[in-house]
Scaffold this motif. Structure first.
Motif, PDB file in Angstrom:
ATOM      1  N   ARG A 596      31.044  40.356  52.821  1.00 43.40           N
ATOM      2  CA  ARG A 596      31.889  39.509  51.969  1.00 43.40           C
ATOM      3  C   ARG A 596      32.338  40.252  50.710  1.00 43.40           C
ATOM      4  NH1 ARG A 596      28.001  34.409  52.429  1.00 43.40           N
ATOM      5  NH2 ARG A 596      28.926  33.331  54.208  1.00 43.40           N
ATOM      6  N   SER A 597      31.457  41.072  50.162  1.00 44.00           N
ATOM      7  CA  SER A 597      31.807  41.784  48.930  1.00 44.00           C
ATOM      8  C   SER A 597      32.989  42.717  49.139  1.00 44.00           C
ATOM      9  CB  SER A 597      30.601  42.565  48.413  1.00 44.00           C
ATOM     10  OG  SER A 597      30.293  43.665  49.267  1.00 44.00           O
ATOM     11  N   ASN A 598      33.177  43.214  50.378  1.00 42.44           N
ATOM     12  CA  ASN A 598      34.349  44.019  50.701  1.00 42.44           C
ATOM     13  C   ASN A 598      35.528  43.168  51.155  1.00 42.44           C
ATOM     14  OD1 ASN A 598      31.863  46.015  51.810  1.00 42.44           O
ATOM     15  ND2 ASN A 598      33.437  47.034  50.589  1.00 42.44           N
ATOM     16  N   ALA A 599      35.219  42.074  51.840  1.00 37.93           N
ATOM     17  CA  ALA A 599      36.278  41.274  52.455  1.00 37.93           C
ATOM     18  C   ALA A 599      37.070  40.464  51.441  1.00 37.93           C
ATOM     19  CB  ALA A 599      35.676  40.342  53.508  1.00 37.93           C
ATOM     20  N   TYR A 600      36.387  39.865  50.479  1.00 38.50           N
ATOM     21  CA  TYR A 600      37.064  38.925  49.593  1.00 38.50           C
ATOM     22  C   TYR A 600      38.154  39.579  48.746  1.00 38.50           C
ATOM     23  CZ  TYR A 600      33.939  35.086  50.858  1.00 38.50           C
ATOM     24  OH  TYR A 600      33.275  34.096  51.534  1.00 38.50           O
ATOM     25  N   PRO A 601      37.948  40.787  48.178  1.00 37.81           N
ATOM     26  CA  PRO A 601      39.057  41.421  47.455  1.00 37.81           C
ATOM     27  C   PRO A 601      40.284  41.646  48.343  1.00 37.81           C
ATOM     28  CG  PRO A 601      36.983  42.491  46.901  1.00 37.81           C
ATOM     29  CD  PRO A 601      36.690  41.562  48.031  1.00 37.81           C
ATOM     30  N   ARG A 602      40.052  41.994  49.617  1.00 38.34           N
ATOM     31  CA  ARG A 602      41.178  42.179  50.544  1.00 38.34           C
ATOM     32  C   ARG A 602      41.918  40.868  50.752  1.00 38.34           C
ATOM     33  NH1 ARG A 602      41.918  47.630  50.738  1.00 38.34           N
ATOM     34  NH2 ARG A 602      40.017  48.729  51.341  1.00 38.34           N
ATOM     35  N   LEU A 603      41.180  39.782  50.892  1.00 40.39           N
ATOM     36  CA  LEU A 603      41.815  38.480  51.110  1.00 40.39           C
ATOM     37  C   LEU A 603      42.567  38.010  49.874  1.00 40.39           C
ATOM     38  CD1 LEU A 603      38.980  36.774  53.174  1.00 40.39           C
ATOM     39  CD2 LEU A 603      41.180  37.611  54.020  1.00 40.39           C
ATOM     40  N   ARG A 604      42.035  38.337  48.684  1.00 43.33           N
ATOM     41  CA  ARG A 604      42.756  37.970  47.461  1.00 43.33           C
ATOM     42  C   ARG A 604      44.089  38.719  47.376  1.00 43.33           C
ATOM     43  NH1 ARG A 604      37.558  37.090  45.204  1.00 43.33           N
ATOM     44  NH2 ARG A 604      37.201  39.312  44.802  1.00 43.33           N
ATOM     45  N   GLN A 605      44.108  39.994  47.795  1.00 46.19           N
ATOM     46  CA  GLN A 605      45.361  40.739  47.824  1.00 46.19           C
ATOM     47  C   GLN A 605      46.357  40.091  48.776  1.00 46.19           C
ATOM     48  OE1 GLN A 605      43.989  44.704  48.899  1.00 46.19           O
ATOM     49  NE2 GLN A 605      44.391  45.444  46.814  1.00 46.19           N
ATOM     50  N   LEU A 606      45.870  39.705  49.945  1.00 42.79           N
ATOM     51  CA  LEU A 606      46.732  39.065  50.931  1.00 42.79           C
ATOM     52  C   LEU A 606      47.281  37.751  50.404  1.00 42.79           C
ATOM     53  CD1 LEU A 606      46.000  38.802  54.713  1.00 42.79           C
ATOM     54  CD2 LEU A 606      46.671  36.770  53.468  1.00 42.79           C
ATOM     55  N   TRP A 607      46.433  36.992  49.712  1.00 40.73           N
ATOM     56  CA  TRP A 607      46.813  35.676  49.197  1.00 40.73           C
ATOM     57  C   TRP A 607      48.014  35.776  48.255  1.00 40.73           C
ATOM     58  CZ3 TRP A 607      45.634  31.124  50.974  1.00 40.73           C
ATOM     59  CH2 TRP A 607      45.743  29.987  50.192  1.00 40.73           C
ATOM     60  N   LYS A 608      48.061  36.854  47.499  1.00 41.39           N
ATOM     61  CA  LYS A 608      49.144  37.022  46.528  1.00 41.39           C
ATOM     62  C   LYS A 608      50.498  37.221  47.201  1.00 41.39           C
ATOM     63  CE  LYS A 608      46.118  39.103  43.034  1.00 41.39           C
ATOM     64  NZ  LYS A 608      45.780  40.352  42.282  1.00 41.39           N
ATOM     65  N   THR A 609      50.498  37.617  48.468  1.00 39.96           N
ATOM     66  CA  THR A 609      51.762  37.861  49.169  1.00 39.96           C
ATOM     67  C   THR A 609      52.332  36.603  49.811  1.00 39.96           C
ATOM     68  OG1 THR A 609      50.735  38.392  51.321  1.00 39.96           O
ATOM     69  CG2 THR A 609      50.933  40.181  49.714  1.00 39.96           C
ATOM     70  N   LEU A 610      51.570  35.498  49.791  1.00 36.81           N
ATOM     71  CA  LEU A 610      51.994  34.268  50.456  1.00 36.81           C
ATOM     72  C   LEU A 610      52.782  33.365  49.520  1.00 36.81           C
ATOM     73  CD1 LEU A 610      48.729  33.325  52.403  1.00 36.81           C
ATOM     74  CD2 LEU A 610      50.723  34.540  53.278  1.00 36.81           C
ATOM     75  N   ARG A 611      53.743  32.647  50.083  1.00 37.89           N
ATOM     76  CA  ARG A 611      54.453  31.618  49.327  1.00 37.89           C
ATOM     77  C   ARG A 611      53.536  30.409  49.151  1.00 37.89           C
ATOM     78  NH1 ARG A 611      59.469  31.057  53.300  1.00 37.89           N
ATOM     79  NH2 ARG A 611      57.667  30.925  54.682  1.00 37.89           N
ATOM     80  N   ASN A 612      53.843  29.568  48.176  1.00 40.70           N
ATOM     81  CA  ASN A 612      52.981  28.415  47.883  1.00 40.70           C
ATOM     82  C   ASN A 612      52.843  27.499  49.095  1.00 40.70           C
ATOM     83  OD1 ASN A 612      52.391  29.198  45.274  1.00 40.70           O
ATOM     84  ND2 ASN A 612      54.152  28.122  44.390  1.00 40.70           N
ATOM     85  N   LYS A 613      53.941  27.278  49.812  1.00 36.47           N
ATOM     86  CA  LYS A 613      53.857  26.374  50.967  1.00 36.47           C
ATOM     87  C   LYS A 613      53.005  26.987  52.083  1.00 36.47           C
ATOM     88  CE  LYS A 613      58.149  27.664  53.410  1.00 36.47           C
ATOM     89  NZ  LYS A 613      59.408  27.130  53.984  1.00 36.47           N
ATOM     90  N   ASP A 614      53.016  28.340  52.177  1.00 36.41           N
ATOM     91  CA  ASP A 614      52.176  28.988  53.180  1.00 36.41           C
ATOM     92  C   ASP A 614      50.708  28.919  52.786  1.00 36.41           C
ATOM     93  OD1 ASP A 614      54.304  29.675  54.833  1.00 36.41           O
ATOM     94  OD2 ASP A 614      54.654  31.567  53.799  1.00 36.41           O
ATOM     95  N   LYS A 615      50.445  29.003  51.481  1.00 40.56           N
ATOM     96  CA  LYS A 615      49.067  28.870  51.014  1.00 40.56           C
ATOM     97  C   LYS A 615      48.526  27.483  51.353  1.00 40.56           C
ATOM     98  CE  LYS A 615      49.564  32.124  47.162  1.00 40.56           C
ATOM     99  NZ  LYS A 615      49.592  32.277  45.689  1.00 40.56           N
ATOM    100  N   GLN A 616      49.346  26.463  51.132  1.00 37.88           N
ATOM    101  CA  GLN A 616      48.903  25.103  51.436  1.00 37.88           C
ATOM    102  C   GLN A 616      48.715  24.910  52.936  1.00 37.88           C
ATOM    103  OE1 GLN A 616      47.922  22.790  49.147  1.00 37.88           O
ATOM    104  NE2 GLN A 616      47.144  21.825  51.020  1.00 37.88           N
TER     105      GLN A 616
END
Length: 660
Positions: A596-616
């Motif tokens: 998780r300590s490696n995975a979560y930073p990667r997922l946070r980077q990915l999250w920033k590339t999503l539009r708000n409606k895609d996040k929801q």
């Protein structure tokens, strides 16, 4: 114990003669390549020892016309006479140029139009005469389509090789199997000729040709369906990736062939493909006479020396690459592989017993995966190879850590095997510092740091290193860094080079969106084939999981499947941490926490590339409130085909983010 005796078999492998017969307008050019200098070439290769077989892998003629084959007959008879071989030691298969495209055009067009409706099993049974036509096909189409090879099949009789006619073998319509007599060998040699060209008919045959299961298996097994003993050689014209049924064909051939000889590519190739259950060794001969470039083309042939054990199993293969020089002679060709010497490349085939270091970790989440650690991506790699053959360029789109660099590295290897000049650059490397640094990294020469001089320097390099029909390949990882940093004018000029340069741009988002964010339209509009990089195929993901067998137990493997799904990075990550936990006596929970300590930073980077409606939308999937498959999520590998998040790691991260 007595040492087992080994045996040697030597094969002259040639392909793509393209005889034009009465249409030949430059006979002196053909004579220059295949006249006295060709005889000297044969003398050179036979000086090392007698040749046992001649194998020709297609395109004896140019248009499949009867008049073209008379000249081909004279050529092959002269070759056999020079090598002191009877016709019974000559084996050949048809190529796409052995099809007379002017015959039965209507039936062929109709059959090809039903292509999208074909399933392999129905077509295979229909072609062998034991089943109904595929949906949309008419019973009366098949025989006219096969009759387009009439001149080639008549020629086999005139050549004294009527024994290779399909009607004399088990399938009856395409292909053959023979077992010639080789006195002095304690094992049989089985030669299977497969017809990949029967459905060919235009310049867009790729992915529209069918080999069929029955053609392979009726000629590669005995009457009871058992594998043949001894050495098993298979001949065909097209590379397997040109076939609509390439995956099935490759699996069957890997189980029933020791060596596959093929043509069509017009350049020599030696390659081996493996998975945990099977492997296939392939040799492409190159082009004996390239019809358009003629004596200006690096025409080629190869002498193959096989070392065999007492059962006929291959121990090693050594191709001797010979090529034509436009200066007027044949010579040893070391241009294909840097490891070759005087045109020869020895490749051991016997499986070595690998000694596994018990302290080693079978997983690596930090570096690109190269063979044999690279798994899956079969359709994508086939598509990239097809683009390379067609001269197309590609936009490769995928999120961080989905495996873009692994794909690029493996494609780089394959392109080099296909005799291409390849340059791979990274947007995070020093080559992204300036346009001048970028061009210097490719060409080895500096230039002014502005668009037109840089483009001129790159164009000169393209023309210098490209060969006829073999344009160079430029692979750019993290390409959006280059796209955002360099002048727009440079990419307009780069677009103009795509007719003689194969370009692959690997980005996190589609290129049109990158330029849209810059307030510009994409200069590559309609110039790039778009390929998305998502989750691994189920079988490939399972290969990754099972890589840990002997170190991880069944519960560990089940956890990998749940937590990471089919995502290559997260599978490697958790597998690595679990293996470390077992090595150091840590718990499974410790391994998950570390992952998780490696995975979560990667997922946070990915999250920033999503539009708000895609996040929801992703949050809804995580909570079970929305299960429909989002095509963008599926392409990106965030969802599987059933609408589920790719793995528990993403669901857990989303839950923790919402709580925060």
């Amino acid at each position: 114990m007595a040492h087992e005796k080994n045996y040697t078999l030597r094969i002259l492998h040639i392909s793509d003669l393209h005889e034009r017969g009465p249409r030949e307008t430059e006979s002196w050019r053909r004579q220059r390549v295949l006249g006295a200098t060709w005889e000297h070439n044969l003398e050179a290769v036979t000086a090392a020892g007698p040749i046992d077989l001649v194998c020709f892998t297609g395109d004896a003629a140019d248009w499949g016309k009867p008049g073209e084959y008379a000249a081909a007959t004279a050529f092959f008879h002269a070759v056999l006479k020079k090598l002191s071989l009877p016709p019974e030691r000559f084996f050949l298969v048809p190529g796409n140029h052995d099809i007379d495209r002017g015959l039965h055009l209507a039936e062929w067009q109709k059959l090809r139009e039903t292509f999208s409706q074909m399933d392999g099993l129905t077509l295979s049974r229909w072609l062998r005469g034991s089943g109904k036509p595929p949906p949309g096909a008419d019973t009366g189409w098949l025989e006219p389509v096969l009759a387009r090879q009439a001149a080639y099949r008549q020629w086999l009789t005139e050549l004294g090789r009527e024994a290779l006619l399909p009607e004399r073998h088990d399938h009856g319509r395409v292909g053959y199997h023979v077992c010639p007599d080789f006195p002095g060998l304690p094992f049989p040699i089985h030669i299977t000729g497969l017809d990949t060209a029967w459905l060919a008919g235009d310049d867009h045959d790729a992915q529209k040709l069918w080999l069929t299961d029955d053609q392979i298996m009726l000629h590669a097994t005995d009457k009871e369906g058992n594998k043949f003993p001894g050495l098993r050689l298979v001949l065909c014209h097209h590379p397997l990736w040109d076939l609509a049924d390439h995956a099935a064909a490759k699996n069957l051939l890997a189980e029933h062939a020791d060596l596959l000889l093929r043509g069509h590519l017009h350049n020599a190739v030696l390659e081996r493909s493996d998975d945990p259950d099977r492997g296939l060794v392939e040799l492409a001969a190159g082009c004996l006479y390239e019809g358009h470039h003629a004596d200006h083309y690096p025409n080629g042939c190869q002498l193959i020396t096989l070392q065999l054990d007492g059962q006929g199993r291959p121990i090693s293969v050594e191709p001797w690459f010979r090529a034509w020089s436009e200066r007027g002679h044949w010579h040893d060709d070391d241009s294909r592989y840097k490891q070759s010497h005087q045109g020869r490349l020895l490749w051991p085939l016997a499986q070595a017993i690998a000694r596994i270091d018990p302290s080693s970790n079978p997983y690596d989440f930090n570096r690109p995966a190269l063979p044999p650690n690279f798994v899956g991506r079969v359709a994508l790699m086939d598509s990239l190879i097809q683009a390379l053959e067609e001269g197309s360029s590609v936009s490769l789109v995928g999120d961080r850590c989905i495996g873009k660099m692994s794909v690029l590295k493996n494609f780089e290897q394959k392109a080099r095997i296909m005799a291409r000049t390849v340059v791979l650059l990274r947007g995070e490397g020093p080559e992204a510092a300036s346009l001048s640094a970028f061009v210097a990294a490719i060409t080895g020469k500096a230039c002014a740091d502005c668009a037109d001089p840089a483009a001129d320097r790159l164009a000169a390099w393209v023309d210098r290193v490209g060969l006829p029909g073999l344009p160079p390949v430029l692979l750019l990882d993290e390409a959006e860094i280059f796209l955002r940093k360099f002048e727009y004018r440079f990419f307009e000029r780069l677009r103009g080079l795509l007719d003689r340069l194969c370009l692959v741009l690997a980005t996190h988002q589609p290129i049109d969106l990158v330029f849209e964010q810059l307030g510009r339209g994409s200069p590559f509009d309609n110039k790039l084939r778009i390929e998305w990089l998502g989750l691994l195929e189920p079988a490939a993901a399972e290969q990754l999981v099972r890589r840990g067998e002997g170190k991880l137990d069944g519960e560990d493997q089940a956890l990998m499947r749940r937590w990471a799904g089919r995502h290559p990075y997260f599978l490697q990550l958790l597998g690595y941490r679990l293996a470390e936990a077992r090595r150091h006596g840590k718990s499974r929970e410790w391994a998950v926490d570390q992952a998780r300590s490696n995975a979560y930073p990667r997922l946070r980077q990915l999250w920033k590339t999503l539009r708000n409606k895609d996040k929801q939308a992703l949050r809804n999937v995580a909570t079970g409130g929305f299960s429909a498959t989002n095509s963008t999520f599926r392409l990106r590998g965030l969802q599987d085909e059933n609408g589920r998040l790719f793995g528990e790691v993403l669901r857990q991260w989303l839950e923790e983010e919402d709580e925060a």
